[in-house]
Scaffold this motif. Structure first.
Motif, PDB file in Angstrom:
ATOM      1  N   ASP B 179     -23.384 -18.293 -25.461  1.00  0.00           N
ATOM      2  CA  ASP B 179     -24.170 -19.443 -25.859  1.00  0.00           C
ATOM      3  C   ASP B 179     -25.657 -19.102 -25.879  1.00  0.00           C
ATOM      4  OD1 ASP B 179     -23.778 -22.551 -26.110  1.00  0.00           O
ATOM      5  OD2 ASP B 179     -25.619 -22.196 -24.957  1.00  0.00           O
ATOM      6  N   ILE B 180     -26.326 -19.562 -26.913  1.00  0.00           N
ATOM      7  CA  ILE B 180     -27.730 -19.201 -27.123  1.00  0.00           C
ATOM      8  C   ILE B 180     -28.623 -19.708 -25.997  1.00  0.00           C
ATOM      9  CG2 ILE B 180     -28.470 -21.176 -28.553  1.00  0.00           C
ATOM     10  CD1 ILE B 180     -29.091 -17.514 -29.440  1.00  0.00           C
ATOM     11  N   VAL B 181     -28.256 -20.867 -25.419  1.00  0.00           N
ATOM     12  CA  VAL B 181     -29.057 -21.403 -24.317  1.00  0.00           C
ATOM     13  C   VAL B 181     -29.014 -20.446 -23.121  1.00  0.00           C
ATOM     14  CG1 VAL B 181     -29.350 -23.345 -22.737  1.00  0.00           C
ATOM     15  CG2 VAL B 181     -28.660 -23.763 -25.099  1.00  0.00           C
ATOM     16  N   GLU B 182     -27.824 -19.883 -22.871  1.00  0.00           N
ATOM     17  CA  GLU B 182     -27.691 -18.911 -21.789  1.00  0.00           C
ATOM     18  C   GLU B 182     -28.542 -17.678 -22.063  1.00  0.00           C
ATOM     19  OE1 GLU B 182     -26.202 -19.334 -18.836  1.00  0.00           O
ATOM     20  OE2 GLU B 182     -25.999 -21.387 -19.604  1.00  0.00           O
ATOM     21  N   LEU B 183     -28.448 -17.199 -23.288  1.00  0.00           N
ATOM     22  CA  LEU B 183     -29.189 -15.982 -23.642  1.00  0.00           C
ATOM     23  C   LEU B 183     -30.700 -16.181 -23.552  1.00  0.00           C
ATOM     24  CD1 LEU B 183     -27.337 -14.418 -26.714  1.00  0.00           C
ATOM     25  CD2 LEU B 183     -27.369 -13.603 -24.353  1.00  0.00           C
ATOM     26  N   SER B 184     -31.146 -17.393 -23.861  1.00  0.00           N
ATOM     27  CA  SER B 184     -32.594 -17.627 -23.907  1.00  0.00           C
ATOM     28  C   SER B 184     -33.223 -17.549 -22.522  1.00  0.00           C
ATOM     29  CB  SER B 184     -32.895 -18.981 -24.559  1.00  0.00           C
ATOM     30  OG  SER B 184     -32.428 -20.004 -23.719  1.00  0.00           O
TER      31      SER B 184
END
Lengths: 171, 477
Positions: B179-184
């Motif tokens: 998930d992009i939120v995790e990666l950010s």
């Protein structure tokens, strides 16, 4: 380049002729930087953590068997991990990831009698143990063993991975 | 009478000058151990980039920050007054073996594995778009300047094929599916995050030429895949079951393999999800197929990969994949080749092309006739090949360090024994004369502070400089 030219070019580096380390007694050694001295006989440079020794009668005993076969007994605080203890007492146990369960360098072999008293290792600890050198039935990660009253007298052996690699060709 | 014995600068008491080429874990751990075991040493570490730490920075996945704790040890080494970091210096270009031989007693080569292995299949060298080595893809999202402009297209398709079943293959797959939120929240580069934000990749197929027992990824990484949210997992459970039951004796004695297989057999609890990943076994790539495109000025995108279907033969310890003659085509818009790294020989080094390493005995470099080369050492992937975790490299670096220290103690011949060495004191001015802006550790800390500052603004640990020029600019202001 001649030594004098060198020092002329480096005016900041004063030569101290009379400050000679013990190991090189009677030999002329030019030391170009004063700071060099500080580290010469200091084995605790790379030590991370200081812990206060337990009060009289409050500690628990832990025995380490070093890769060289030497036995070191420490009176440790309840609540400290084996990783904390080895770092505070300058016992050679690696801890590359600093207790975050991302490596297996603090692998120790626990005395079977005490192994059963420990809580079961988590999946995450087991995953890392799988990567340890010379894994045994009673292997654990030092960062995951926390001293308790009932662990008084525990013995842990520190395996030598470098030794294994060099003499037995294990990898 | 031996003149040397009475010389003012007796070589056994003046500091031992050691040059280290490469600032990854192998270089730092070797430096650490030599400094510890032989305190009268001065270590100068040369690095091609203005930034230290090699694969700890550019290889370790951004969502594995705990692995990067090893940097604290390197930091301590770097703070030691006997240690000098000299960044932005390319060995073999800016600096030659001849330069170093005059100013050092010994050299440790620890520049790692700078290239990737190739598959040697049809169309691999054609300019087909969206086929990358995993090394390049990892370098791209981790900010390795070499791959800053890789520009993977993650919009053109919903499927990625990853060739290879090691931990790097799982790393790139996980990054594609996380998930992009995790990666950010990680230190993944902002430009990579932008591209991943718009990514249409929903399905990742990870391919191996042999079976489930021959995978080379490890439990932690497999477990992470199994825990991906909103993601389904597909594999040939029938094959896994068969392989496990026919080899049960061997597996039960091999704890890591047994545990790994348990995770695999259990699969995922998720039965729903809009994303998926698959482990596909018994497939050897044969050809990359591009989209038909008559306009030669427009790049051709990859459309599919054709595979041989294999069967397994031979005993478990030497299981080989034999093509059955059947073929299979997998449609995909992105291909990541993750079949390993390889080292390249640099100036003045003997090299074993087959093994892709510098021939050595416990880290001491050997020439082509197996003779020890005085004062030349090797550590890390260049020494034993590109495999293993950081801990493996640590032990391997310690071995090299112990050999160096034992050679010093035994008074073995080094690079040259007659002249007094000055190390970087002389080399740095030479580099400056050659027009090279060397980067000290203090300089790097300035660069790092800028990265940390930019990271804080984005609520992430750091925002890495993706270009050498940008990092260097920090030092000019």
């Amino acid at each position: 380049m001649h030594i004098n030219t060198f020092f002329k070019q480096n005016p900041g580096n004063k030569v101290i002729w009379n400050n000679i380390p013990k190991t090189t007694k009677n030999k002329f050694v030019p030391i170009t930087r004063l700071e060099q001295f500080r580290k010469f006989s200091n084995s605790r440079v790379f030590c991370h953590k200081e812990i206060t020794p337990p009060k009289e009668g409050e500690g628990v005993k832990i025995n380490f068997i070093t890769p060289e076969g030497e036995k070191i007994t420490i009176n440790a605080n309840i609540g400290d991990s084996i990783m904390d203890i080895t770092q505070a007492h300058d016992i050679d146990l690696e801890c590359a990831c600093e207790g975050s369960l991302a490596c297996s360098t603090c692998h120790v072999i626990v005395d079977p009698e005490y192994y059963d008293k420990l809580d079961e290792p988590t999946d995450e600890e087991n995953d890392m143990l799988d990567l340890a050198f010379g894994l045994t039935e009673t292997s654990r990660l030092g960062c995951q063993i926390v001293m308790r009253k009932d662990l008084d007298g525990i013995t842990v052996t520190i395996p030598s991975a470098t030794r294994n690699m060099r003499l037995e060709g294990k990898k | 009478m031996n003149k040397k014995k009475y010389s003012t600068f007796n070589t056994s008491s003046s500091p031992f000058h050691l040059a280290v080429i490469g600032s990854g874990p192998a270089g730092f751990y070797t430096a650490y151990r030599v400094l510890k075991e032989h305190p009268n040493t001065l270590v100068d570490m040369y690095e091609a980039l203005p930034i230290p730490f090699g694969l700890v920075r550019y290889g370790v996945a951004p969502d594995h920050p705990e692995v990067k704790n090893v940097q604290n040890r390197f930091e301590e080494v770097a703070k030691d007054s006997r240690f000098t970091f000299i960044g932005n210096v390319k060995y073999g270009e800016d600096l030659t073996l001849k330069d170093l031989k005059l100013q050092y007693d010994a050299i440790v080569f620890s520049y790692g594995a700078g290239q990737e292995k190739t598959l040697g299949i049809r169309n691999e060298n054609e300019p087909i778009k969206n086929i990358f080595s995993a090394r390049a893809f990892v370098g791209w999202y981790n900010g390795l300047p070499q791959y800053r402009d890789l520009e993977p297209d993650l919009i053109c398709s919903d499927t990625a094929v990853v060739i290879g079943q090691g931990n790097v293959a799982l790393d790139v797959s996980r990054i594609l599916l996380t998930d992009i939120v995790e990666l950010s929240k990680t230190d993944i580069t902002e430009y990579a995050l932008e591209t991943l934000k718009n990514s249409q990749i929903r399905n990742v197929i990870i391919i191996g030429r042999r079976g489930p027992l021959q995978v080379s990824f490890t439990a932690k990484e497999l477990r992470e895949m199994m825990n991906l949210p909103n993601t389904k997992f597909y594999t040939d459970f029938e094959l896994i079951k068969n392989e496990l039951s026919t080899n049960v004796d061997i597996i039960s004695k091999d704890r890591p393999l047994k545990r790994l297989m348990q995770i695999l057999e259990k699969g995922m609890e998720n039965t729903s999800g809009y994303k998926s990943w698959s482990l596909k076994f018994l497939r050897s790539p044969d050809e990359f197929i591009a989209h038909e495109n008559d306009d030669p000025s427009r790049p051709k995108y990859v459309r599919a990969v054709r595979f041989h279907i294999n069967r397994l033969e031979g005993p478990l310890e030497n299981r080989i994949a034999v093509p059955t003659g059947e073929m299979e085509e997998l449609e995909t818009g992105l291909v990541l080749k993750s079949v390993g790294y390889k080292s390249i020989p640099l100036e003045g080094l003997s090299f074993d092309e087959n093994k892709g390493i510098v021939p050595n005995h416990k880290g001491k470099i050997l020439d082509n006739d197996n003779n020890e080369q005085p004062g030349l050492y090797v550590a890390g992937w260049l020494k034993r090949g590109p495999q293993g975790v950081i801990a493996t490299t640590m032990y391997d670096a310690y071995e090299t360090a112990e050999v160096i220290v034992s050679d010093i103690k035994q008074d073995k011949p080094m690079l040259s024994n007659d002249t007094f060495k000055y190390g970087s004191k002389v080399i740095i001015p030479i580099l400056h004369q050659r027009g090279i802006r060397t980067v000290s550790y203090k300089d790097w800390k300035k660069i790092e502070e800028k990265e940390n500052e930019a990271g804080r603004a984005k609520h992430k640990p750091r925002e890495k400089f993706g270009r050498v020029e940008d990092a260097m600019q920090v030092l000019d202001t």
